[in-house]
Scaffold this motif. Structure first.
Motif, short mmCIF file in Angstrom:
data_model
loop_
_atom_site.label_atom_id
_atom_site.label_comp_id
_atom_site.label_asym_id
_atom_site.label_seq_id
_atom_site.Cartn_x
_atom_site.Cartn_y
_atom_site.Cartn_z
N LYS A 13 0.84 -1.19 0.00
CA LYS A 13 0.00 0.00 0.00
C LYS A 13 0.88 1.25 0.00
O LYS A 13 0.64 2.20 -0.74
N MET A 14 1.92 1.22 0.84
CA MET A 14 2.90 2.31 0.89
C MET A 14 4.30 1.74 0.76
O MET A 14 4.58 0.65 1.27
N SER A 15 5.16 2.48 0.10
CA SER A 15 6.57 2.08 -0.03
C SER A 15 7.45 3.28 0.25
O SER A 15 7.17 4.39 -0.21
N ALA A 16 8.52 3.05 1.00
CA ALA A 16 9.53 4.09 1.25
C ALA A 16 10.86 3.57 0.74
O ALA A 16 11.20 2.39 0.95
N ARG A 17 11.61 4.42 0.07
CA ARG A 17 12.91 4.03 -0.46
C ARG A 17 13.96 5.09 -0.13
O ARG A 17 13.82 6.25 -0.53
N ASP A 18 14.96 4.67 0.63
CA ASP A 18 16.12 5.50 0.96
C ASP A 18 15.67 6.86 1.53
O ASP A 18 16.15 7.91 1.12
N VAL A 19 14.76 6.80 2.49
CA VAL A 19 14.22 8.03 3.07
C VAL A 19 15.18 8.58 4.12
O VAL A 19 15.61 7.86 5.03
N LYS A 20 15.49 9.86 3.97
CA LYS A 20 16.32 10.57 4.94
C LYS A 20 15.55 11.78 5.43
O LYS A 20 14.85 12.44 4.64
N VAL A 21 15.66 12.07 6.73
CA VAL A 21 15.00 13.25 7.29
C VAL A 21 16.04 14.09 8.01
O VAL A 21 16.85 13.57 8.79
N PHE A 22 15.99 15.38 7.75
CA PHE A 22 16.92 16.34 8.38
C PHE A 22 16.11 17.40 9.12
O PHE A 22 15.08 17.87 8.62
N TYR A 23 16.57 17.75 10.31
CA TYR A 23 16.08 18.94 11.01
C TYR A 23 17.23 19.94 10.98
O TYR A 23 18.18 19.83 11.76
N GLY A 24 17.16 20.89 10.05
CA GLY A 24 18.30 21.76 9.85
C GLY A 24 19.49 20.94 9.37
O GLY A 24 19.41 20.21 8.39
#
Length: 261
Positions: free
Chosen positions: A13-24
């Motif tokens: 239903k959902m797929s994530a690939r190489d997800v990166k999250v930055f805060y600043g």
């Protein structure tokens, strides 16, 4: 070996690939890939600050509300990139609902809490259909029999466990495809927690469900798949029974056996 890619045998239903999250400048999520399907409740576990809630919030763009947050990588819902400029974020959050750690009913009646979403999304052309959506949502959330005679009472007057089920009914009312739950039982007593867990079992298959929990026993009870997060990385993902009895990674084993957390 680090398992940073997770897939399922059924259609995602959902797929994530190489997800990166930055805060600043600070990187909170480091290249997470995972598939989420309708058949398995997925639990995210890991110590405080490991990134599990941050990653959960990427799945319906809740991090958009944080000015310094930046998300890289691809996340799709039925193959459509949820971070594309053409994505209607309001519509996305109807399709991918969120239930928060602390119950947050609106300061409105029980009825109006559930009816709010269908009204703003135009899902009910008349009062009779709206009444039916409210009733069906409360039934699915396991709350109808407790509140059917006091639908005009304030939602904030309910007990903590009832408020959380009301918030689940509110999420269900707009007919979502995915429900994200961010530690939905952490503020609840054991009896209310048991009701929420029972509800998760009943909702499985109707919605894709992801739950973040600090409670490993809860993850073992409600999920079929578990992802272990540590220091912004998804260390391991697999069948819940395997993660808890025969993890592949030493860090997972150390966390499960209580050596840190």
């Amino acid at each position: 070996m680090l398992d940073n890619t997770a897939t399922t045998s059924t259609k995602s239903k959902m797929s994530a690939r190489d997800v990166k999250v930055f805060y600043g400048e600070k990187q909170a999520i480091k290249g997470v890939s995972i598939d989420i399907d309708m058949d398995n409740v997925v639990a995210f576990i890991g110590p405080s600050g490991c990134g599990k809630s941050t990653f959960l919030r990427t799945l319906n763009r809740m991090n958009d509300t944080i000015p310094i947050a930046r998300v890289e990588g691809d996340i799709t819902l039925d193959g459509e990139n949820i971070y594309s400029s053409s994505m209607d974020v309001v519509q996305l959050r109807a399709r991918v609902g969120m239930v928060f750690q602390k119950p947050n009913p609106f300061p409105k009646s029980i009825y109006d809490n559930v009816a709010y979403g269908p009204r703003i999304h135009g899902l009910a052309p008349n009062k009779a259909e709206l009444d039916q959506i409210v009733e069906n949502s409360l039934v699915r959330a396991g709350l109808w029999n407790e509140v059917k005679d006091r639908l005009q009472d304030s939602g904030t007057a309910l007990s903590g466990g009832q408020q959380q089920r009301l918030c689940i009914a509110r999420a269900i009312a707009v007919d979502p495809e995915v429900i994200l739950m961010d530690e939905p039982c952490s503020a609840l007593d054991p009896i209310a927690t048991a009701k929420i867990e029972e509800l998760i079992h009943e909702l499985r298959g109707r919605y894709a469900i992801v739950i973040v929990t600090h409670n490993m026993q809860q993850a073992a009870r409600v999920s079929q798949k578990t992802a272990f997060f540590h220091l912004g990385t998804m260390v391991e993902y697999g069948d819940t029974s395997d993660i808890f009895t025969n993890p592949r990674e030493e860090r997972t084993r150390d966390y499960i056996t209580g050596r840190y957390g």
